[in-house]
Each structure stands twice: as C-alpha cells, then as structure tokens.
Write a protein that holds these residues in place. Sequence first.
Motif, PDB file in Angstrom:
ATOM      1  N   UNK A  28       2.674   7.896   2.738  1.00 47.80           N
ATOM      2  CA  UNK A  28       1.622   8.882   2.505  1.00 47.80           C
ATOM      3  C   UNK A  28       1.209   8.877   1.027  1.00 47.80           C
ATOM      4  N   UNK A  29       2.191   8.833   0.135  1.00 50.99           N
ATOM      5  CA  UNK A  29       1.899   8.768  -1.303  1.00 50.99           C
ATOM      6  C   UNK A  29       1.160   7.466  -1.616  1.00 50.99           C
ATOM      7  N   UNK A  30       1.630   6.342  -1.070  1.00 53.61           N
ATOM      8  CA  UNK A  30       1.008   5.041  -1.326  1.00 53.61           C
ATOM      9  C   UNK A  30      -0.452   5.032  -0.859  1.00 53.61           C
ATOM     10  N   UNK A  31      -0.722   5.537   0.343  1.00 55.19           N
ATOM     11  CA  UNK A  31      -2.087   5.521   0.870  1.00 55.19           C
ATOM     12  C   UNK A  31      -3.023   6.413   0.048  1.00 55.19           C
ATOM     13  N   UNK A  32      -2.543   7.560  -0.389  1.00 59.03           N
ATOM     14  CA  UNK A  32      -3.368   8.431  -1.231  1.00 59.03           C
ATOM     15  C   UNK A  32      -3.617   7.802  -2.596  1.00 59.03           C
ATOM     16  N   UNK A  33      -2.594   7.164  -3.161  1.00 59.09           N
ATOM     17  CA  UNK A  33      -2.768   6.528  -4.464  1.00 59.09           C
ATOM     18  C   UNK A  33      -3.733   5.345  -4.358  1.00 59.09           C
ATOM     19  N   UNK A  34      -3.652   4.590  -3.272  1.00 57.27           N
ATOM     20  CA  UNK A  34      -4.598   3.493  -3.063  1.00 57.27           C
ATOM     21  C   UNK A  34      -6.030   4.002  -3.007  1.00 57.27           C
ATOM     22  N   UNK A  35      -6.253   5.108  -2.311  1.00 56.83           N
ATOM     23  CA  UNK A  35      -7.602   5.662  -2.239  1.00 56.83           C
ATOM     24  C   UNK A  35      -8.077   6.136  -3.610  1.00 56.83           C
ATOM     25  N   UNK A  36      -7.159   6.639  -4.425  1.00 56.40           N
ATOM     26  CA  UNK A  36      -7.513   7.017  -5.795  1.00 56.40           C
ATOM     27  C   UNK A  36      -7.969   5.782  -6.578  1.00 56.40           C
ATOM     28  N   UNK A  37      -7.200   4.686  -6.458  1.00 58.91           N
ATOM     29  CA  UNK A  37      -7.565   3.451  -7.171  1.00 58.91           C
ATOM     30  C   UNK A  37      -8.928   2.926  -6.707  1.00 58.91           C
ATOM     31  N   UNK A  38      -9.173   2.973  -5.404  1.00 58.82           N
ATOM     32  CA  UNK A  38     -10.412   2.428  -4.852  1.00 58.82           C
ATOM     33  C   UNK A  38     -11.616   3.328  -5.099  1.00 58.82           C
ATOM     34  N   UNK A  39     -11.484   4.611  -4.785  1.00 63.71           N
ATOM     35  CA  UNK A  39     -12.626   5.529  -4.850  1.00 63.71           C
ATOM     36  C   UNK A  39     -12.916   6.086  -6.238  1.00 63.71           C
ATOM     37  N   UNK A  40     -11.874   6.459  -6.946  1.00 63.06           N
ATOM     38  CA  UNK A  40     -12.062   7.108  -8.249  1.00 63.06           C
ATOM     39  C   UNK A  40     -12.115   6.080  -9.378  1.00 63.06           C
TER      40      UNK A  40
ATOM     41  N   UNK B  55      -3.350   4.041   9.523  1.00 67.92           N
ATOM     42  CA  UNK B  55      -4.026   2.753   9.402  1.00 67.92           C
ATOM     43  C   UNK B  55      -4.268   2.463   7.929  1.00 67.92           C
ATOM     44  N   UNK B  56      -3.775   1.314   7.482  1.00 72.53           N
ATOM     45  CA  UNK B  56      -3.971   0.881   6.101  1.00 72.53           C
ATOM     46  C   UNK B  56      -5.207  -0.018   6.080  1.00 72.53           C
ATOM     47  N   UNK B  57      -6.309   0.445   5.472  1.00 70.93           N
ATOM     48  CA  UNK B  57      -7.538  -0.357   5.479  1.00 70.93           C
ATOM     49  C   UNK B  57      -7.446  -1.634   4.639  1.00 70.93           C
ATOM     50  N   UNK B  58      -6.533  -1.688   3.686  1.00 67.35           N
ATOM     51  CA  UNK B  58      -6.392  -2.905   2.884  1.00 67.35           C
ATOM     52  C   UNK B  58      -5.583  -3.969   3.618  1.00 67.35           C
ATOM     53  N   UNK B  59      -4.486  -3.553   4.233  1.00 69.43           N
ATOM     54  CA  UNK B  59      -3.676  -4.501   4.991  1.00 69.43           C
ATOM     55  C   UNK B  59      -4.242  -4.716   6.395  1.00 69.43           C
ATOM     56  N   UNK B  60      -5.192  -3.849   6.785  1.00 68.83           N
ATOM     57  CA  UNK B  60      -5.851  -3.906   8.090  1.00 68.83           C
ATOM     58  C   UNK B  60      -4.854  -3.860   9.245  1.00 68.83           C
ATOM     59  N   UNK B  61      -3.900  -2.915   9.129  1.00 70.80           N
ATOM     60  CA  UNK B  61      -2.942  -2.734  10.208  1.00 70.80           C
ATOM     61  C   UNK B  61      -2.348  -1.332  10.156  1.00 70.80           C
ATOM     62  N   UNK B  62      -1.745  -0.937  11.282  1.00 75.08           N
ATOM     63  CA  UNK B  62      -1.082   0.352  11.391  1.00 75.08           C
ATOM     64  C   UNK B  62       0.303   0.257  10.772  1.00 75.08           C
ATOM     65  N   UNK B  63       0.648   1.248   9.964  1.00 66.34           N
ATOM     66  CA  UNK B  63       1.914   1.305   9.241  1.00 66.34           C
ATOM     67  C   UNK B  63       2.620   2.610   9.609  1.00 66.34           C
ATOM     68  N   UNK B  64       3.911   2.557   9.776  1.00 61.16           N
ATOM     69  CA  UNK B  64       4.690   3.771  10.044  1.00 61.16           C
ATOM     70  C   UNK B  64       4.451   4.754   8.907  1.00 61.16           C
TER      71      UNK B  64
END
Length: 144
Positions: A38-50, A23-32
């Motif tokens: 996996x790299x994109x979702x982890x990097x997004x969390x780095x941008x948002x949280x850190x 589940x991509x919380x930014x796009x608000x939908x399930x993504x394959x």
Amino acid sequence: MIKISYPSYSFKIETREGKEYIFDPLRKKWIRLTPEEWVRQNFLQYLLQVMNYPASLIAIEKEIQMGELKKRFDILVYKNDHPWLLIECKEMNTPIDEVVMQQLLRYQTVVQASYLIVTNGNDTRGIGRENDQLITLNTIPVYQ
C-alpha cells in the motif's frame, strides 16, 4: 524529514479467496495488498503524478545479488541509463530507524544510486551524494 502530499488515485483492489489484491499499473499485474505494498503503490503514484517521473524508467521489486544473498529493492528510478534514486518502502507502523537505514545502505553498496529515500508513508527521509559527500534531502529530487 520530507513532506509528501499524496495525490488521489483510484486504485483497483479486489478480494480473492479472502485476500486483497491491488493492480500495479507499472508492473501490469495484480499484487497481494500488504501494508508495505500500500505504501509502495501510493509512493509510486506520488512519483508519477506529482513529480512527473517517467514510468518507463522505474523498476519495482527487482532482485540484486549481495554476496551470497539475493535481495529485492522496492523502487529504483533510472536516469541516463544509471541508477538514480533508490527507494525503500516500509509499512506504516514500521519506524524509520537505524535498522531500516542500514538495510537501504546495504542495497546501495550494490545499486550505487545518486539518491536514497526510505518511507513508511508518513515518515519519508532521504540522503544524496554531492561532491562525494552525503547530504540530507529536504525534498524528493526533481527528475529533469
């Protein structure tokens, strides 16, 4: 190379018909869930949280026109209504080589962001423009 310490995050992952989705919380939908996703979702969390980037100014997998071709960038962060940081994500076993950098630079001809980042989750590299010169980044730019 830019050192990234990824934050912990409780990703929502489920299996449908034998395939994993995230589940991509930014796009608000399930993504394959692919290795690149996996790299994109982890990097997004780095941008948002850190880095505390504003979620509302992050675009994900949007189409751009490159001559006759239609391509999709991975992540684009806007600042003052302009493209500011363009990020290309690759799966972990894809080396950050000349081919990958050329892809990012082709996208840049259309996007015209101030900073460019390419990552495979382990290896992250960046360049920026300062005084009309390209510089190598040692850190992810701070969003202020």
